[in-house]
Design a protein around this motif. Structure first.
Motif, PDB file in Angstrom:
ATOM      1  N   SER A  39       0.835  -1.202   0.000  1.00 18.72           N
ATOM      2  CA  SER A  39       0.000   0.000   0.000  1.00 18.72           C
ATOM      3  C   SER A  39       0.867   1.249   0.000  1.00 18.72           C
ATOM      4  CB  SER A  39      -0.902  -0.005   1.229  1.00 18.72           C
ATOM      5  OG  SER A  39      -1.741   1.118   1.233  1.00 18.72           O
ATOM      6  N   PHE A  40       0.488   2.228  -0.834  1.00 18.68           N
ATOM      7  CA  PHE A  40       1.212   3.503  -0.882  1.00 18.68           C
ATOM      8  C   PHE A  40       0.295   4.558  -1.503  1.00 18.68           C
ATOM      9  CE2 PHE A  40       2.029   1.275  -4.804  1.00 18.68           C
ATOM     10  CZ  PHE A  40       1.931   2.237  -5.795  1.00 18.68           C
ATOM     11  N   SER A  41       0.634   5.810  -1.310  1.00 19.69           N
ATOM     12  CA  SER A  41      -0.152   6.914  -1.872  1.00 19.69           C
ATOM     13  C   SER A  41       0.465   7.402  -3.170  1.00 19.69           C
ATOM     14  CB  SER A  41      -0.223   8.058  -0.874  1.00 19.69           C
ATOM     15  OG  SER A  41       1.067   8.554  -0.587  1.00 19.69           O
ATOM     16  N   ALA A  42      -0.361   7.954  -4.042  1.00 19.85           N
ATOM     17  CA  ALA A  42       0.101   8.440  -5.334  1.00 19.85           C
ATOM     18  C   ALA A  42      -0.812   9.579  -5.771  1.00 19.85           C
ATOM     19  CB  ALA A  42       0.105   7.308  -6.343  1.00 19.85           C
ATOM     20  N   ARG A  43      -0.432  10.189  -6.871  1.00 12.48           N
ATOM     21  CA  ARG A  43      -1.228  11.323  -7.367  1.00 12.48           C
ATOM     22  C   ARG A  43      -1.357  11.226  -8.880  1.00 12.48           C
ATOM     23  NH1 ARG A  43      -2.354  16.232  -5.051  1.00 12.48           N
ATOM     24  NH2 ARG A  43      -0.914  15.761  -3.346  1.00 12.48           N
ATOM     25  N   VAL A  44      -2.563  11.527  -9.387  1.00  6.37           N
ATOM     26  CA  VAL A  44      -2.811  11.516 -10.826  1.00  6.37           C
ATOM     27  C   VAL A  44      -2.129  12.739 -11.440  1.00  6.37           C
ATOM     28  CG1 VAL A  44      -4.547  11.620 -12.634  1.00  6.37           C
ATOM     29  CG2 VAL A  44      -5.006  10.324 -10.530  1.00  6.37           C
ATOM     30  N   ASN A  75      -8.047   3.462  -4.379  1.00  2.75           N
ATOM     31  CA  ASN A  75      -9.163   4.286  -3.919  1.00  2.75           C
ATOM     32  C   ASN A  75      -8.780   5.758  -4.074  1.00  2.75           C
ATOM     33  OD1 ASN A  75      -9.815   1.820  -1.671  1.00  2.75           O
ATOM     34  ND2 ASN A  75     -11.545   2.819  -2.642  1.00  2.75           N
ATOM     35  N   ILE A  76      -9.776   6.579  -4.161  1.00  4.69           N
ATOM     36  CA  ILE A  76      -9.540   8.003  -4.044  1.00  4.69           C
ATOM     37  C   ILE A  76      -9.344   8.293  -2.561  1.00  4.69           C
ATOM     38  CG2 ILE A  76     -10.391  10.303  -4.617  1.00  4.69           C
ATOM     39  CD1 ILE A  76      -9.996   8.342  -7.003  1.00  4.69           C
ATOM     40  N   ALA A  77      -8.292   9.064  -2.217  1.00  2.00           N
ATOM     41  CA  ALA A  77      -7.952   9.276  -0.803  1.00  2.00           C
ATOM     42  C   ALA A  77      -9.113   9.873  -0.017  1.00  2.00           C
ATOM     43  CB  ALA A  77      -6.733  10.178  -0.706  1.00  2.00           C
ATOM     44  N   SER A  78      -9.902  10.727  -0.670  1.00  2.00           N
ATOM     45  CA  SER A  78     -11.021  11.362   0.024  1.00  2.00           C
ATOM     46  C   SER A  78     -12.296  10.530  -0.026  1.00  2.00           C
ATOM     47  CB  SER A  78     -11.284  12.752  -0.581  1.00  2.00           C
ATOM     48  OG  SER A  78     -11.578  12.634  -1.971  1.00  2.00           O
ATOM     49  N   PHE A 114     -13.041  13.347 -13.338  1.00  2.00           N
ATOM     50  CA  PHE A 114     -11.813  12.784 -12.750  1.00  2.00           C
ATOM     51  C   PHE A 114     -10.667  13.775 -12.984  1.00  2.00           C
ATOM     52  CE2 PHE A 114      -8.291   9.637 -12.518  1.00  2.00           C
ATOM     53  CZ  PHE A 114      -8.548   9.189 -11.230  1.00  2.00           C
ATOM     54  N   ARG A 115     -10.268  14.481 -11.952  1.00  2.31           N
ATOM     55  CA  ARG A 115      -9.336  15.592 -12.088  1.00  2.31           C
ATOM     56  C   ARG A 115      -7.877  15.136 -11.970  1.00  2.31           C
ATOM     57  NH1 ARG A 115     -13.268  17.091  -8.570  1.00  2.31           N
ATOM     58  NH2 ARG A 115     -11.880  16.666  -6.820  1.00  2.31           N
ATOM     59  N   ARG A 116      -7.006  15.881 -12.633  1.00  4.04           N
ATOM     60  CA  ARG A 116      -5.563  15.711 -12.427  1.00  4.04           C
ATOM     61  C   ARG A 116      -5.215  16.211 -11.028  1.00  4.04           C
ATOM     62  NH1 ARG A 116      -6.176  17.494 -17.661  1.00  4.04           N
ATOM     63  NH2 ARG A 116      -5.238  16.187 -19.295  1.00  4.04           N
ATOM     64  N   GLY A 117      -4.252  15.577 -10.394  1.00  4.53           N
ATOM     65  CA  GLY A 117      -3.874  15.939  -9.030  1.00  4.53           C
ATOM     66  C   GLY A 117      -4.635  15.178  -7.975  1.00  4.53           C
ATOM     67  N   THR A 118      -5.562  14.329  -8.400  1.00  4.52           N
ATOM     68  CA  THR A 118      -6.323  13.537  -7.436  1.00  4.52           C
ATOM     69  C   THR A 118      -5.392  12.584  -6.694  1.00  4.52           C
ATOM     70  OG1 THR A 118      -8.286  13.643  -8.841  1.00  4.52           O
ATOM     71  CG2 THR A 118      -8.220  11.923  -7.156  1.00  4.52           C
ATOM     72  N   VAL A 119      -5.526  12.548  -5.387  1.00  2.00           N
ATOM     73  CA  VAL A 119      -4.672  11.678  -4.574  1.00  2.00           C
ATOM     74  C   VAL A 119      -5.300  10.294  -4.494  1.00  2.00           C
ATOM     75  CG1 VAL A 119      -3.613  11.319  -2.305  1.00  2.00           C
ATOM     76  CG2 VAL A 119      -3.843  13.649  -3.237  1.00  2.00           C
ATOM     77  N   LEU A 120      -4.476   9.287  -4.744  1.00  2.00           N
ATOM     78  CA  LEU A 120      -4.928   7.895  -4.743  1.00  2.00           C
ATOM     79  C   LEU A 120      -4.235   7.114  -3.629  1.00  2.00           C
ATOM     80  CD1 LEU A 120      -4.648   7.140  -8.579  1.00  2.00           C
ATOM     81  CD2 LEU A 120      -6.623   8.064  -7.356  1.00  2.00           C
TER      82      LEU A 120
END
Length: 252
Positions: A39-44, A75-78, A114-120
């Protein structure tokens, strides 16, 4: 795992059964068994018009172990309460990877943009498995590095001590040369002494031969003519004989 960058011998070692590799001595591979590497976080950072192909950036440097076709869940972080979307890795580059997503509805919805910069929040069990394998491979490489350092240390020791070893080897051969020279000198001296003894023996033998020759001359037996001896004998006995002995007649 791409084995082409390794040597043939090391590649064969790396392709062994993973359970056997795990039994090797622990090395500093920076792998923590209790940590969740899946598991890790990423950004579009970019997407196509259909939002099916998404380029994602991440500070997690383990994404370099992704391979094309690997499955990822995110998942979308939010919106963590929603279901996860499923994607498949298409390509990987430094700090970025591209995935194909067939359907964003489970994690994003139908109408929202679906926006750019979305945190996943990304989940990949295959990545966690690859990280575990990489830690084992790194342990092997560290072991191999120690072996190379040991060999290099031996080589360096030989190179640095070359002059000393050169003097040592030269001294050993000089010692051997001196030993041979002494042996040669002794052999020549023995030969010289033998020559002197032979000269003395030669003189002695010559003297003895001369003495033997004198004795041979002394003891040589002479054979006189019988008629001459008979005439002298008759003269001594008073037997009437002529005034001189008759000459011996030559034998025909």
């Amino acid at each position: 795992m791409d084995y082409s960058k390794f040597s043939k011998e090391l590649a064969q070692e790396l392709q062994q059964d993973i359970t056997k590799l795990e039994e090797l001595e622990d090395e500093d591979s920076f792998y923590e068994k209790d940590f969740d590497y899946s598991s890790f976080s990423a950004r579009v950072t970019d997407r196509d018009k259909t939002s099916n192909i998404i380029k994602i950036s991440s500070e997690n440097r383990n994404i370099k172990f992704f391979r094309a076709g690997d499955e990822v869940l995110f998942n979308i972080a939010s919106m963590k309460d929603r279901e996860k979307c499923e994607g498949h890795v298409r390509s990987v580059e430094d700090k970025y990877f591209v995935i194909f997503v067939k359907d964003l509805i489970p994690c994003w919805g139908k109408s929202e943009y679906f926006r750019r910069g979305t945190v996943l929040v990304v989940k990949s069990f295959r990545l966690a498995e690859r990280v575990r394998e990489a830690s084992i491979y790194r342990g092997i490489l560290l072991k191999r590095k120690k072996s190379f350092f040991k060999q290099l240390n031996s080589v360096n020791h030989f190179v640095w001590s070359y002059n000393q070893q050169k003097v040592k080897v030269a001294a050993e051969y000089d010692k051997e040369i001196m030993r041979i020279r002494k042996k040669k000198q002794r052999a020549l001296e023995e030969l010289q002494l033998n020559k002197k003894d032979q000269i003395v023996l030669q003189k002695e033998l010559i003297q003895r031969l001369d003495g033997v020759d004198e004795d041979l001359d002394f003891y040589r037996i002479e054979k006189d003519e019988l008629q001459v001896d008979r005439w002298h004998l008759d003269q001594d006995l008073g037997v009437p004989v002529g005034n001189r002995p008759i000459k011996a007649k030559p034998k025909l």
